[in-house]
Every structure is written in structure tokens, then in C-alpha cells.
Design a protein around this motif. Structure first.
Motif, short mmCIF file in Angstrom:
data_model
loop_
_atom_site.label_atom_id
_atom_site.label_comp_id
_atom_site.label_asym_id
_atom_site.label_seq_id
_atom_site.Cartn_x
_atom_site.Cartn_y
_atom_site.Cartn_z
N ASN A 14 0.86 -1.19 0.00
CA ASN A 14 0.00 0.00 0.00
C ASN A 14 0.89 1.22 0.00
O ASN A 14 1.35 1.66 1.05
N SER A 15 1.13 1.77 -1.18
CA SER A 15 1.99 2.95 -1.25
C SER A 15 1.26 4.10 -1.94
O SER A 15 0.32 3.88 -2.72
N PHE A 16 1.70 5.29 -1.67
CA PHE A 16 1.04 6.46 -2.24
C PHE A 16 1.16 6.54 -3.77
O PHE A 16 0.17 6.83 -4.45
N PRO A 17 2.35 6.27 -4.33
CA PRO A 17 2.39 6.31 -5.80
C PRO A 17 1.43 5.30 -6.45
O PRO A 17 0.82 5.60 -7.48
N ALA A 18 1.29 4.13 -5.83
CA ALA A 18 0.35 3.13 -6.39
C ALA A 18 -1.08 3.64 -6.30
O ALA A 18 -1.88 3.45 -7.23
N LEU A 19 -1.41 4.30 -5.20
CA LEU A 19 -2.76 4.86 -5.07
C LEU A 19 -3.02 5.87 -6.18
O LEU A 19 -4.11 5.92 -6.75
N LEU A 20 -2.02 6.68 -6.49
CA LEU A 20 -2.18 7.66 -7.56
C LEU A 20 -2.39 6.96 -8.91
O LEU A 20 -3.20 7.40 -9.72
N GLY A 21 -1.67 5.88 -9.12
CA GLY A 21 -1.84 5.13 -10.37
C GLY A 21 -3.24 4.57 -10.50
O GLY A 21 -3.83 4.58 -11.58
N ASP A 22 -3.79 4.12 -9.38
CA ASP A 22 -5.15 3.58 -9.42
C ASP A 22 -6.20 4.67 -9.63
O ASP A 22 -7.23 4.43 -10.26
N ASN B 87 -0.22 -1.59 -4.93
CA ASN B 87 -1.46 -2.03 -4.30
C ASN B 87 -2.14 -3.18 -5.06
O ASN B 87 -1.99 -3.31 -6.26
N HIS B 88 -2.89 -3.97 -4.30
CA HIS B 88 -3.65 -5.08 -4.84
C HIS B 88 -4.61 -4.56 -5.92
O HIS B 88 -5.23 -3.53 -5.72
N ASP B 89 -4.79 -5.25 -7.10
CA ASP B 89 -4.13 -6.48 -7.41
C ASP B 89 -3.09 -6.26 -8.48
O ASP B 89 -3.29 -5.50 -9.42
N CYS B 90 -1.95 -6.94 -8.31
CA CYS B 90 -0.88 -6.86 -9.29
C CYS B 90 0.05 -8.06 -9.11
O CYS B 90 0.99 -8.01 -8.33
N THR B 91 -0.28 -9.14 -9.81
CA THR B 91 0.59 -10.31 -9.82
C THR B 91 1.34 -10.31 -11.15
O THR B 91 0.73 -10.22 -12.21
N ALA B 92 2.66 -10.38 -11.06
CA ALA B 92 3.47 -10.42 -12.28
C ALA B 92 3.70 -11.87 -12.66
O ALA B 92 4.22 -12.65 -11.86
N MET B 93 3.29 -12.22 -13.87
CA MET B 93 3.47 -13.59 -14.34
C MET B 93 4.21 -13.57 -15.69
O MET B 93 3.89 -12.77 -16.56
N TRP B 94 5.18 -14.46 -15.82
CA TRP B 94 5.89 -14.58 -17.08
C TRP B 94 5.76 -16.00 -17.63
O TRP B 94 5.67 -16.96 -16.85
N VAL B 95 5.80 -16.10 -18.94
CA VAL B 95 5.85 -17.41 -19.59
C VAL B 95 6.98 -17.39 -20.61
O VAL B 95 7.34 -16.34 -21.15
N LYS B 96 7.51 -18.56 -20.87
CA LYS B 96 8.59 -18.67 -21.85
C LYS B 96 8.03 -18.76 -23.26
O LYS B 96 8.70 -18.43 -24.22
N ASP B 97 6.80 -19.24 -23.38
CA ASP B 97 6.23 -19.42 -24.70
C ASP B 97 4.81 -18.89 -24.71
O ASP B 97 3.87 -19.58 -24.34
N LYS B 98 4.67 -17.65 -25.15
CA LYS B 98 3.35 -17.03 -25.07
C LYS B 98 2.36 -17.66 -26.02
O LYS B 98 1.15 -17.55 -25.82
N GLU B 99 2.86 -18.37 -27.03
CA GLU B 99 1.91 -19.05 -27.92
C GLU B 99 1.13 -20.12 -27.17
O GLU B 99 -0.03 -20.39 -27.48
N LEU B 100 1.78 -20.73 -26.18
CA LEU B 100 1.09 -21.78 -25.43
C LEU B 100 -0.04 -21.19 -24.59
O LEU B 100 -1.10 -21.79 -24.45
#
Lengths: 489, 489
Positions: A84-92, A308-321
Motif C-alpha cells: 500500500n503505497s502512495f504512488p500506487a494509489l495515484l496510479g489507481d 497495491n492489490h491487485d498486481c501479480t506479475a506472471m511470465w511465460v517462456k512461450d506465449k503461444e502456449l
């Protein structure tokens, strides 16, 4: 409410939030309400005519605040942190104000493009292999998901689609169900329930494998389980590995598990929900060693990286899949991207629509800078180390798992019942908030550094309370077991 | 950034949003950028040191705004509306500021309890049967989901769990896969792709059934399909019915479909994503007639009811089925609810964590009041009727589906190619934004009333452009087919 009133009300709400966070140390972390408290405080139907917003504001302190758990109190040490940070609140605020839904590139190009850029920024901060980056690979890339749960599920569904396709390529007479009955996923007994839930959603068998004495799932354990299943003519296809388990922040051995997965064509997904943030510090990056073997990974900037919630970073090696697993070509959305390939994130996730979540990530990364975020991670870890030293200084206690990051798992030596009692007394006292856990029938307490407002004095304060309550347990001779609080949900 | 700077920056951002929305009619709805535009505007890595927020603010107009699709422009008529109201923005500021994650009752009691109350308010506004309300039934209740997609999926997963359990109760030797291979879900060819996607996620067969001449899925069509599948010894188990389809806002015949579902023990889920909001007006409530047969339904206040994304309202008749479908008892969360039963919403959804989304719903319902929200719905419908009259006044055009709510589907009489050309010219012109669609090989244009800022003059403006472009198509003799814009994604 018109734009002019919004200017006034918006300032009022910003001040309300600033006041709340400025004075949060004056509140006990847990609210003193019982289930059903709210129903009698508000009418049972919506008003027919609109109310003046003053009446709404007045109700915040009457209706809402009495029932809020104060996650950002410096005395909140439960679960894991929620950023919970102020810059994130501004982004939201900006994301909401634009109100532009980015399910395809064309539906809001800035939303897709900033997300692509931010996922690469973040991937580089974590020193991910180039295979996961848009800018450095043909097939890799990342997305902001709603949760680690959704990420683990999407990874499992991709892996399932892929293995069913392969099996049916080999034998055209196989039905989906026949393949499904043979699929086996794996995880550790210490991993978050979201992995098991992903398997339940995917309708595949999952095996919770034992961890070693340090709480790590090891390569040999997986290899043996896989061999057992191969002997039964089952099809191993997915591993949900954990970096920083929720129970006690232990770390599966990716360097051992990866080669086992590669050998047996098992999709290794890494759930680094909490601990991933620490990997932006070079001295903690080692916990991700072996990530090069993973097909996908996810961590939560919304836990420990000020977003701030929600922000899950997910990566994949093969985006076609991931795009191909559920690609549905929907006419209303079929618009040209003018030849340059940008991801259509609606194919990567369970929901269809999506907010402009990369704004808050961008604001946070720029406002804090990498060094600023590293400093906050290091501060939390040093506070956990401080608490660990307190525990070690009292011979009645034992540490339950190595303190690597911001979580200290500890217990009174001896029976679980003494620790259940200790937890009960701390909860009843109410000045600090912790949550207990249990691994291999061992009950223990979890002390997590959660709020950015928590400092050395708060840790000392918490330890004083733990000691005081431990004194009571000791005086009671350790023989009374009160399970009032736990175990009757 | 400390709380004091947040007070300043928060005001600045509130003003930025107010200015943006105040002057949005000066912007063309679609941005003039090509894929990849953003990459060169920002560095390729995150900054090491934090930047002053002035530099971030300055970048909004340079980096973000050129790539934003302006969904709230009065000339935006694509897809369906995305709600964006000031009270909802205030609710989200507060939700972010509290930053309290409500996965269980104890983790933020106010979050669960306000949601329970709001789902009952909303359910009463829609005149839902008492079976769906917490206050009026033992087993019914609602939840705020992220999307209609997640709702359709959760409903399908519940239905799947239930039918597998029943089948295995009847025959213990059946495997999950054997049951799965026999399961059949149904929907209309006109329904949103999220239903098909739910079936793909659930790994079950889905049949897209034909709609009647009014775009409705009828009871007899379902009955015949079900009988055909029963004859093949398959197991019908789920119907994704639609109220207000995305393609052209048609309505499945719930009163006919419901009894068929009841007879064959099929879970009827209603996706009323867009049209559900209209049911708060008594004169439109009839479109939900037959809802009493449904096991679950969902609609999106984040579309047409002034609540910013995301806020999908979903109700179930039997919450034990949704809680039980994926119940994982997680030790760290096992805390007493003191005897009163409150839902643990983490069991009802794909993600684990959740924001305090009921705040914005509460703010909206109180600020507008039911009558205020009804007035906005009626305004949009009357504007659609205005556009319909324009179309009807020009003999070159035809209306493609009855205009019931805020969407007008129309086309130039004759070949699809003329309409593809028309769509292309409107898109290239850029003063208004619409998206086309296709049903039963018939290509048409969709004119949706989206922005609350759209008024009669905007509708007349849009019609002038449509006519102007139609003149061009007519001059070209209707023989040239330019598919540049469509069909090469």
C-alpha cells in the motif's frame, strides 16, 4: 456528482486516506466486531433517491471503520504484507479515471503497451533469463494477473492443453477424459493451497510431496514420485514449485527440480508470490536460481513491492502456449494490429476485461526507484532478523524455519497445545496481530514484517507482548489447552 | 512520498482526472498510434533512483494519453459501455487507501459484510427471487466477481463438481475422466465467448445451439439437443443462457429454457452482463422472467450501472455448492467466525485475495439512488431509439435486431462487403468509434450508447457520419470490398 464536486470530494477522500494512514498506529490491528455486525447499521434496501455525499462520508466512521482489519498498522504481523503505497494509489486513481478497458490492443493500446514495457522492466530487475522477456526473445513475455492463484491455474491449464494435444497426437483414439485420468501434478506439502486448487479446477490428480528438513521440495523426491507414477502408466505433467512458502517461507530446490522436470517434460511453474520481490536485491537473487528451467513463474508486487492489490506479475517462456490454450476468435474484436505483434491479454487470463494496472506499477518503479525498493526489502528483513534474535535469546522458544526474508516462524518448545494457548492469548490481548500455522503436525506462530510503517520499536513492542503471554502460558504449567480460537471455523 | 506529499499529489491527480473527463469531448475516441508506439518513449529499464513525481505527471501527456482509447468520449459507441462515475472513483480511492485484503471474514470483516449487504440491495433492485438473497433464504447469496467470464466459469465448475459427484455416487467405478467425456454444456451461437471458454477450461464439450429469428435460444431447441445427447448416452449438465448478447443484445427465452433444465437437472447459469442493469427499471424487468429456474446468474454493474471496473455481481441459489466445489481448509486461515455464518469468499472465486470492491458499489447506490440509476438507463435507451429512428428513416439501411436496450445493430441492405466498407470508412474517418459484428454470416454494425456524456446531439452527429460514409459506399457502386481493417488480425 459532477466533475467539480468530484474535485472537492476527491480531495476530501485523499485527505481521509492520508489521515487514516498517518494515524494508523493509534488503532488496534484487529477490529472488535462479531460476524453480522454491519447488517443492523445500514438499511436493508438501496435508497430510491440519491443521498448527499456528506452522509456517505459520515458513515465511513460509523459503519466501515469499526470492521476494518488494519493491515498497515505497524502492529499487523499476520499472513504476508499487502502493499500500500502512495504512488500506487495515484496510479489507481488515474486508471479508474480513464476507465478504459484493455482486453485487446485496440481497446486501449496504452494499457497493453505499458504492461509489456513494465513486465520487461520488472523481469530485468529480477534478472530473469532472457527467455522470459519481450525485448530479448521471440516467445517470452509477461502479464499482470489478478493473483498467484490465477497464475498457477493458467499455467496448469496451458500445460494440460499441451499434454492432451501431445497424447492425442500419439494416439488419436484417446479421449480427453482418458488422458485426464492419467495426468498427475505435483507440489510440496508446504505450498500455498492455490496450487492444489488449480489442480482441482483442472480436474487432475495432484500429489503433495514431502519437503526436506529445511522445508524444501528436493529433486530426488520429485524423481521418485514421477517414477512411481510412470510405473503406474500415469502421465506427470505439472509441478507447482514454491519460492517462499506461505506457511513458513521455505524454498523449493529449483536447481534440482528443474532438470527432473526437463527430463520428464513436466511444466515447472514457480510460485514466488511473497519472496519474488526480494530477488530485486542481488544478495537474495540466489533463491531464484534454477528459474531457467521453469516454463512460467509469478510473484506478487502487491505483496512486498509497494504496488497495491491487485498486481501479480506472471511470465511465460512461450506465449503461444498461453494464447493458444484458449484462443477464441471473437468477431467483434477482430481488428488489425497493423502487422506488429502485441499480446491480446484477454487470452492470457480468466477474466475478459482488464483495468490499466500497469500505471500503478510504473508509478511505483519510478517513484521509489530500484534502490528505494531494495532499501525497503532490506529494512523488513533486518527487522525480521531483530525479532529472530529476540526469540533466540529466550531459551523457552525455538525457531521453526531459517529466517531468510521477512518472516519469523517460532514456537514455545514442547507441545502444540502450549503454542495454541500462546496464540490465543496474543489474539485475545489484541495489541498485535499474528496468524499461526502448522506443518507436519507442528503448530507454530508466524511473525511477519508487513507494514512499511513497522520499525525497530514496533518489533520490540511485539516481542514484549509475546514474552508476556508466554509467561502466562508457563505459569499455567503448559497443561491447559484452549482451542477456543482455533479449529472451530 | 509521504502522506503530506500524497495530499498534494492526490489533489493533482483528482484534478487531472476531472479535467480529462470535463474535456473528453475534444478528443477523438480512438488514438492514432500503431503497435509498438510506446516502447521508444520510455527507457528500457527501471530507474535506479526514485524520480520526482513531477516528471511522472509530465509523462502522462507524452507517453500515456496518445495511446488511450477514450471509452468515455460521447462519440465512443463500440463494444458495450464501461461504467465510470465519480462516486465509484471515490470508493476505489478508499478501497486502495485501506489496502485491507478480504479473503476471509477475519482478514477484513467490513469487506465481507458490506459485500453481503450490497449483494442483497442489488438483488432486491433486480427483484430476484428470494432464493438468491442472503436475508431471505438459507442457502442463497451473492458475491462480487472480477468478470462475467469468471462467473460463468465458477458456475460451470460447480455444476461439474456436482454432476461428477452424482455420477460417481451411482457408479463408484466411474473415473472423473469417464464422466467428463460424457458431459455436455450448451449455449447459443450468439452468446459471449466466455461461455465457450468456461467449457474449454472445464474441459467439457459445449454445443453452440442455433437461435431463432429474433436471436433467442428457445426451449425446444435445447430440448432436442439434450435428447440427442441423451440418446448418445451423454450427460447434459450446464446451460450458459444469455440476457442481452454481446453480438446484438438478444435474449434467450428463460421461461422456456428453465423447465427444460429442471427436467434434465441441467445447471442454468444466466449471463446478463450488459442487460442486467436495465432490470432495475420495472418496465424492463420482464427480460429476466424465468430467472427463478436458474442456479446462478451474473451481470456487470461495471458496464451499465456506474460502478467502475471491476464489479460483476453474481448470485447462486446454493452457496454450499460453490463453497464446497473447491473448499480447501487452509490452516493459516482457520479462525473462528464466532458461530455466525458469513461467507468466506475466497472459496467462491478463482483468485485468493480480494479488494474492497463493495465500497464503490455502496457509494454509487447511495449517490445516485435507484431512481437516479434508472434515469440514466432510460436516457441511454431513448438515445438508442433515436438512432434507430434515424436508421429507419433511410431506406438504404435495415435494422438487424429489435432495439430493446441501448444497442442498435444495423446494416446497409445487401452484401456484407458494402457493410465492411462502411465500417472501414467510419473507422478511418475517426470521429466516432463503433465495432462491427457478425451473426449467421450476416455482417453488421453496432451502435452502442456507452458514455454517460452522450446526448441527443452526439447521436445526431454520429448518424450524420454514418450517412456520409454510406454515401461514399453507394457512390462506389457497392462493388468494392476493402477488408483492410477487418479480418487480418
Amino acid at each position: 456528482m459532477d466533475a467539480d464536486e468530484f474535485r472537492t470530494r476527491g480531495r476530501q477522500m485523499v485527505d481521509y486516506v492520508a489521515d487514516y494512514l498517518d494515524t494508523i498506529d493509534s488503532r488496534r490491528p484487529l477490529p472488535d466486531v462479531t460476524p453480522g455486525y454491519l447488517r443492523e447499521l445500514i438499511p436493508s434496501t438501496a435508497p430510491d433517491r440519491g443521498e448527499n455525499f456528506d452522509t456517505v462520508m459520515a458513515d465511513l466512521d460509523r459503519v466501515i471503520m469499526p470492521g476494518v482489519t488494519h493491515w498497515h498498522s505497524p502492529q499487523f504481523h499476520a499472513y504476508f504484507p499487502a502493499a500500500n503505497s502512495f504512488p500506487a494509489l495515484l496510479g489507481d486513481i488515474l486508471s479508474g479515471g480513464l476507465g478504459a478497458i484493455g482486453f485487446t490492443w485496440a481497446s486501449n493500446p496504452a494499457c497493453t503497451e505499458l504492461e509489456v514495457a513494465m513486465m520487461d522492466w520488472l523481469g530485468k530487475m529480477l534478472q530473469l533469463p532472457n527467455d522470459f522477456l519481450y525485448s530479448e526473445s521471440e516467445k517470452g513475455g509477461g502479464i499482470i494477473q489478478s493473483s498467484s492463484s490465477e497464475s498457477a491455474l493458467m499455467a496448469l491449464l496451458c500445460a494440460r492443453t499441451e499434454v492432451i494435444r501431445q497424447q492425442q497426437d500419439n494416439n488419436q483414439h484417446l479421449t480427453k477424459g482418458q488422458v485426464l485420468d492419467k495426468l498427475v501434478a505435483y507440489t510440496s506439502i508446504e505450498s500455498h493451497s492455490c496450487i492444489e486448487r488449480a489442480a482441482m479446477t483442472g480436474l487432475v490428480t495432484i500429489r503433495a510431496l514431502p519437503s526436506d528438513e529445511n522445508g524444501a521440495l528436493r529433486g530426488a523426491t520429485l524423481e521418485k514420485a514421477v517414477q512411481d507414477d510412470l510405473d503406474k502408466e500415469l502421465i506427470p505433467f505439472y509441478l507447482g514449485a514454491s519460492i517462499g512458502t506461505t506457511t513458513r517461507c521455505t524454498f523449493d530446490n529449483l536447481k534440482e527440480l528443474g532438470p527432473v522436470c526437463n527430463k520428464h517434460k513436466i511444466w515447472m511453474h514457480i510460485d514466488a508470490a511473497y519472496a519474488g520481490s526480494a530477488c530485486i536485491c542481488p544478495e537474495f537473487r540466489y533463491i531464484l536460481d534454477g528459474v531457467e528451467h521453469a516454463k512460467s513463474l509469478a510473484f506478487n508486487p502487491h505483496k512486498w513491492m509497494q504496488v497495491n492489490h491487485d498486481c501479480t506479475a506472471m511470465w511465460v517462456k512461450d506465449k503461444e502456449l498461453i494464447e493458444g490454450a484458449f484462443h477464441i476468435d471473437y468477431y467483434i474484436l477482430r481488428q488489425s494490429n497493423h502487422g506488429v505483434r502485441m499480446p491480446d491479454f484477454r487470452h492470457w487470463q480468466i477474466p475478459f476485461g482488464r483495468r490499466f494496472r500497469s500505471l500503478k506499477l510504473w508509478f511505483v518503479l519510478r517513484s521509489f526507484g530500484v534502490s528505494g525498493l531494495q532499501a525497503l526489502i532490506r529494512k523488513d528483513i533486518s527487522l525480521a532478523k531483530q525479532f529472530e534474535r529476540f526469540v533466540q535469546s529466550d531459551p523457552r522458544f525455538e525457531i521453526v524455519a531459517e529466517v531468510v526474508l521477512g518472516l519469523v516462524c517460532f514456537r514455545l518448545k514442547g507441545d502444540n497445545s502450549r503454542n495454541e494457548r500462546l496464540n490465543y492469548l496474543i489474539h485475545k490481548d489484541g495489541r498485535i496481530h499474528m496468524t499461526p500455522s502448522k506443518v507436519k503436525d507442528m503448530y507454530f506462530l508466524r511473525f511477519a514484517i508487513c507494514s512499511t510503517r513497522t520499525g525497530a520499536a514496533d518489533v520490540a513492542f511485539a516481542w514484549d507482548i509475546v514474552r508476556e503471554m508466554a509467561d502466562k502460558v508457563t505459569l499455567e504449567n503448559g497443561s491447559v489447552c484452549y482451542n477456543e480460537f482455533i479449529d472451530h471455523d
